[in-house]
Write a protein that holds these residues in place. Structure first.
Motif, PDB file in Angstrom:
ATOM      1  N   SER A 289     -10.331 -38.824 -19.227  1.00  0.00           N
ATOM      2  CA  SER A 289     -10.797 -39.732 -18.088  1.00  0.00           C
ATOM      3  C   SER A 289     -10.427 -39.307 -16.936  1.00  0.00           C
ATOM      4  O   SER A 289      -9.545 -39.208 -16.259  1.00  0.00           O
ATOM      5  CB  SER A 289     -10.664 -41.825 -18.534  1.00  0.00           C
ATOM      6  N   TYR A 290     -11.722 -39.576 -15.827  1.00  0.00           N
ATOM      7  CA  TYR A 290     -11.254 -39.248 -14.230  1.00  0.00           C
ATOM      8  C   TYR A 290     -10.469 -39.689 -13.991  1.00  0.00           C
ATOM      9  O   TYR A 290      -9.051 -39.067 -13.332  1.00  0.00           O
ATOM     10  CB  TYR A 290     -12.308 -39.248 -13.518  1.00  0.00           C
ATOM     11  N   ILE A 291      -9.905 -41.253 -13.862  1.00  0.00           N
ATOM     12  CA  ILE A 291      -8.412 -42.574 -13.687  1.00  0.00           C
ATOM     13  C   ILE A 291      -7.538 -41.799 -13.592  1.00  0.00           C
ATOM     14  O   ILE A 291      -6.236 -42.319 -12.802  1.00  0.00           O
ATOM     15  CB  ILE A 291      -9.448 -43.933 -13.873  1.00  0.00           C
ATOM     16  N   THR A 292      -7.460 -40.406 -14.877  1.00  0.00           N
ATOM     17  CA  THR A 292      -5.649 -40.515 -14.747  1.00  0.00           C
ATOM     18  C   THR A 292      -5.169 -39.593 -14.119  1.00  0.00           C
ATOM     19  O   THR A 292      -3.969 -39.610 -13.830  1.00  0.00           O
ATOM     20  CB  THR A 292      -5.627 -39.717 -16.504  1.00  0.00           C
ATOM     21  N   HIS A 293      -6.027 -39.310 -12.972  1.00  0.00           N
ATOM     22  CA  HIS A 293      -5.857 -38.685 -11.948  1.00  0.00           C
ATOM     23  C   HIS A 293      -5.275 -39.155 -10.698  1.00  0.00           C
ATOM     24  O   HIS A 293      -4.183 -39.027 -10.044  1.00  0.00           O
ATOM     25  CB  HIS A 293      -7.302 -37.141 -11.451  1.00  0.00           C
ATOM     26  N   PRO A 294      -5.796 -39.902 -10.118  1.00  0.00           N
ATOM     27  CA  PRO A 294      -5.521 -41.290  -9.794  1.00  0.00           C
ATOM     28  C   PRO A 294      -4.478 -41.990 -10.085  1.00  0.00           C
ATOM     29  O   PRO A 294      -3.919 -41.878  -8.822  1.00  0.00           O
ATOM     30  CB  PRO A 294      -6.870 -41.966  -9.082  1.00  0.00           C
TER      31      PRO A 294
ATOM     32  N   LEU B 147      -7.821 -45.162  -4.621  1.00  0.00           N
ATOM     33  CA  LEU B 147      -8.641 -43.953  -4.203  1.00  0.00           C
ATOM     34  C   LEU B 147      -9.302 -43.499  -4.062  1.00  0.00           C
ATOM     35  O   LEU B 147     -10.364 -43.384  -3.429  1.00  0.00           O
ATOM     36  CB  LEU B 147      -9.024 -46.503  -3.622  1.00  0.00           C
ATOM     37  N   HIS B 148      -8.984 -42.568  -3.925  1.00  0.00           N
ATOM     38  CA  HIS B 148      -8.473 -41.374  -3.209  1.00  0.00           C
ATOM     39  C   HIS B 148      -9.899 -40.518  -3.445  1.00  0.00           C
ATOM     40  O   HIS B 148     -10.061 -40.088  -2.861  1.00  0.00           O
ATOM     41  CB  HIS B 148      -7.407 -40.519  -2.666  1.00  0.00           C
ATOM     42  N   ASP B 149     -10.809 -40.450  -4.679  1.00  0.00           N
ATOM     43  CA  ASP B 149     -11.874 -39.756  -5.181  1.00  0.00           C
ATOM     44  C   ASP B 149     -12.337 -40.592  -4.573  1.00  0.00           C
ATOM     45  O   ASP B 149     -13.812 -39.687  -5.438  1.00  0.00           O
ATOM     46  CB  ASP B 149     -10.939 -38.618  -6.211  1.00  0.00           C
ATOM     47  N   VAL B 150     -12.913 -41.544  -4.597  1.00  0.00           N
ATOM     48  CA  VAL B 150     -13.546 -42.399  -4.818  1.00  0.00           C
ATOM     49  C   VAL B 150     -14.996 -41.970  -3.767  1.00  0.00           C
ATOM     50  O   VAL B 150     -16.364 -42.110  -4.273  1.00  0.00           O
ATOM     51  CB  VAL B 150     -13.700 -44.489  -4.725  1.00  0.00           C
TER      52      VAL B 150
ATOM     53  N   HIS C 278      -0.382 -32.596  -8.696  1.00  0.00           N
ATOM     54  CA  HIS C 278      -1.287 -32.905  -9.943  1.00  0.00           C
ATOM     55  C   HIS C 278      -2.223 -31.629  -9.796  1.00  0.00           C
ATOM     56  O   HIS C 278      -2.813 -31.395 -11.304  1.00  0.00           O
ATOM     57  CB  HIS C 278      -1.769 -34.181  -9.498  1.00  0.00           C
ATOM     58  N   ASN C 279      -3.258 -31.385  -8.956  1.00  0.00           N
ATOM     59  CA  ASN C 279      -4.346 -31.044  -9.474  1.00  0.00           C
ATOM     60  C   ASN C 279      -3.330 -29.075 -10.265  1.00  0.00           C
ATOM     61  O   ASN C 279      -4.205 -28.222 -10.018  1.00  0.00           O
ATOM     62  CB  ASN C 279      -5.203 -30.227  -8.479  1.00  0.00           C
ATOM     63  N   MET C 280      -2.816 -28.575  -9.580  1.00  0.00           N
ATOM     64  CA  MET C 280      -1.886 -27.357  -9.458  1.00  0.00           C
ATOM     65  C   MET C 280      -1.610 -27.558 -11.452  1.00  0.00           C
ATOM     66  O   MET C 280      -1.456 -26.302 -11.682  1.00  0.00           O
ATOM     67  CB  MET C 280      -1.025 -26.880  -8.398  1.00  0.00           C
TER      68      MET C 280
HETATM   69 MN    MN Z   1      -7.881 -35.764  -6.500  1.00  0.00          MN
END
Ligand code: MN
Length: 504
Positions: free
Chosen positions: A48-53, A75-78, A163-165
């Protein structure tokens, strides 16, 4: 339990430790909205995307950053990924959170596109290859400016990048290259400049295998053979040092071992003829004490018992590194004559080295910290750097000049030299006494006729080294020479010399 429920539980537990009820509510409300808004969206990993934020917010909460920062992290990717706008965020969470989210959204537009051509050049001195970012410059500028307005935006962005890395393996190979490159050339240097040494090392090590896979493998092999032996030694030394400090009435100290990051080890090895036996700080001892006085006491005790190597005692407490780093460093012949680096610092310095400017946005229950970095006790050199960048941006409008300047002065190796009074001057590597003179004052630069480096008269074209003490000899009748333009390395000297000749 699903991943996101597990993660939100961890975040909740963390914020309970330092935020008040109202602030905790803000963060949890941000989670609920973000979870709703990202519903159905997936990460490349399939989660789920929410794991990232949640991860990004969790990282910042562990550093005990204030509630608006943690909420904005959720909320950074919202705005980028969902139909919600900045205004929607503002309506629900207020201006402060919305502005932070907006800042991160703008930064997210900065991406290296594969279709862009990167010309490359080799630095003749270091042999290191650099790729130029033709199209990237304009975005970089915006990013750096955003950073000067509110550093919290960049803190969120750095946690996002971390986190993206960590999840980069799920990306298609071409994106892996781009993201890793960007991390290495933009985000890691920014983390470093903000004094976040630990994060910088982590980001570089995550990018390393994607950018230089062969070298990464080799370094990993070479170092992993040495580490177990070194770690044994550190354990032994720690025990001896522990006793030694106790008998000398040092109180409340802690001793850690610290491993050098692989990427910085690789860079260093290139400077030492790829001979790992010449790297003395592969593993180092770190002593943390309550106050500055104890730092010097510990240094004295160590030097009394173990002979220090000449030229390797560094007092970054008296003279902090330009990014604000403070510690005492020394390299000694330790037990059994083995050469080992020891770093001594207070808890405050330790926190500063791990967190950098972020340390100043930490929540404090007694006293809310001001958001304005100018009012905070951020090491002035860090602030100087941010302000210098902003000023520079105003001055340089030609993207080519900007790019060159950026590469030269900020993102490449730098040296630190001293005035005879002991003031520290930060210059690009291979700078000359002329660069030094201009960095003191343009008048000094203009009229310099000679220089003493460590007390000896040297040519104006001499390359300066770290730690040199430089004294400039001036003559009022002197004027800049045209060929200085071929010698100088710093932007300031170049610009000033050009101005002089343009006037003529
Ligand atoms: Mn992000």
């Amino acid at each position: 339990m699903s991943q996101e429920i597990m993660d939100i539980k961890k975040l909740e537990d963390t914020i309970k430790k330092y935020l008040n009820k109202k602030e905790q509510e803000l963060v949890l409300k941000a989670y609920q909205e973000a979870n709703q808004w990202h519903k159905g969206e997936k990460r490349q990993s399939g989660e789920s995307y929410i794991t990232h934020p949640i991860y990004v917010a969790y990282y910042l909460a562990q550093e005990q950053l204030d509630a608006p920062t943690v909420a904005a992290a959720l909320l950074h990717d919202v705005v980028e990924n969902t139909p919600q706008t900045k205004e929607d965020v503002e309506k629900k969470f207020g201006k402060e959170v919305a502005t932070l989210v907006d800042g991160v959204t703008k930064l997210n537009k900065i991406k290296i596109k594969q279709t862009w051509q990167f010309p490359s050049f080799i630095n003749k001195i270091t042999g290191v290859e650099y790729r130029l970012f033709e199209q990237h410059v304009d975005n970089l500028r915006k990013m750096l400016l955003a950073m000067t307005k509110d550093v919290r935006v960049i803190l969120i962005k750095l946690a996002d990048r971390l986190h993206n890395m960590q999840t980069l393996k799920y990306m298609p190979p071409s994106r892996q290259q781009e993201i890793a490159q960007e991390t290495l050339e933009i985000y890691a240097p920014i983390a470093y400049r903000l004094g976040m040494g630990e994060l910088k090392g982590t980001l570089e090590d995550l990018a390393f295998p994607y950018i230089h896979p062969k070298e990464y493998k080799k370094i990993k092999e070479v170092s992993s053979k040495l580490y177990p032996k070194k770690e044994n030694y550190i354990e032994k030394f720690k025990k001896i040092l522990n006793k030694l400090l106790k008998t000398n009435e040092i109180e409340n100290f802690e001793i850690h071992g610290r491993k050098k990051h692989l990427y910085s080890l690789w860079l260093k090895m290139q400077r030492y003829g790829n001979d790992i036996s010449k790297i003395y700080d592969l593993v180092a001892i770190r002593v943390i004490v309550p106050d500055i006085e104890s730092c010097y006491k510990v240094l004295g005790i160590i030097h009394k018992n173990y002979r220090p190597l000449i030229g390797r005692i560094k007092d970054y407490i008296a003279v902090a590194k330009p990014n604000g780093y403070r510690s005492l460093h020394t390299t000694v012949f330790g037990p059994e004559g083995e050469i080992i680096e020891v770093q001594i610092r207070t808890w405050d310095m330790h926190k500063q080295a791990e967190l950098g400017v972020a340390a100043h946005w930490q929540y404090s229950s007694q006293k809310r910290l001001s958001k304005d970095y100018k009012k905070l006790h951020v090491p002035s050199q860090q602030i100087d750097w941010l302000e210098e960048l902003a000023k520079w941006h105003e001055k340089i409008t030609d993207p080519k000049e900007w790019e060159k300047g950026l590469m030269m002065d900020f993102f490449k190796k730098q040296i630190f030299v001293f005035t005879p009074r002991g003031d520290i001057i930060n210059l690009p590597a291979n700078s000359t006494p002329i660069d030094f003179a201009y960095s003191i004052h343009s008048e000094v630069g203009k009229t310099c006729i000679g220089a003493k480096v460590n007390g000896i008269i040297e040519k104006l074209s001499t390359s300066l080294n770290n730690g040199d003490i430089v004294e400039i000899i001036t003559d009022k009748k002197q004027v800049p020479k045209k060929d200085w333009l071929n010698i100088v390395k710093s932007n300031k000297a170049k610009t000033q010399i050009k101005i002089f000749f343009n006037k003529k």
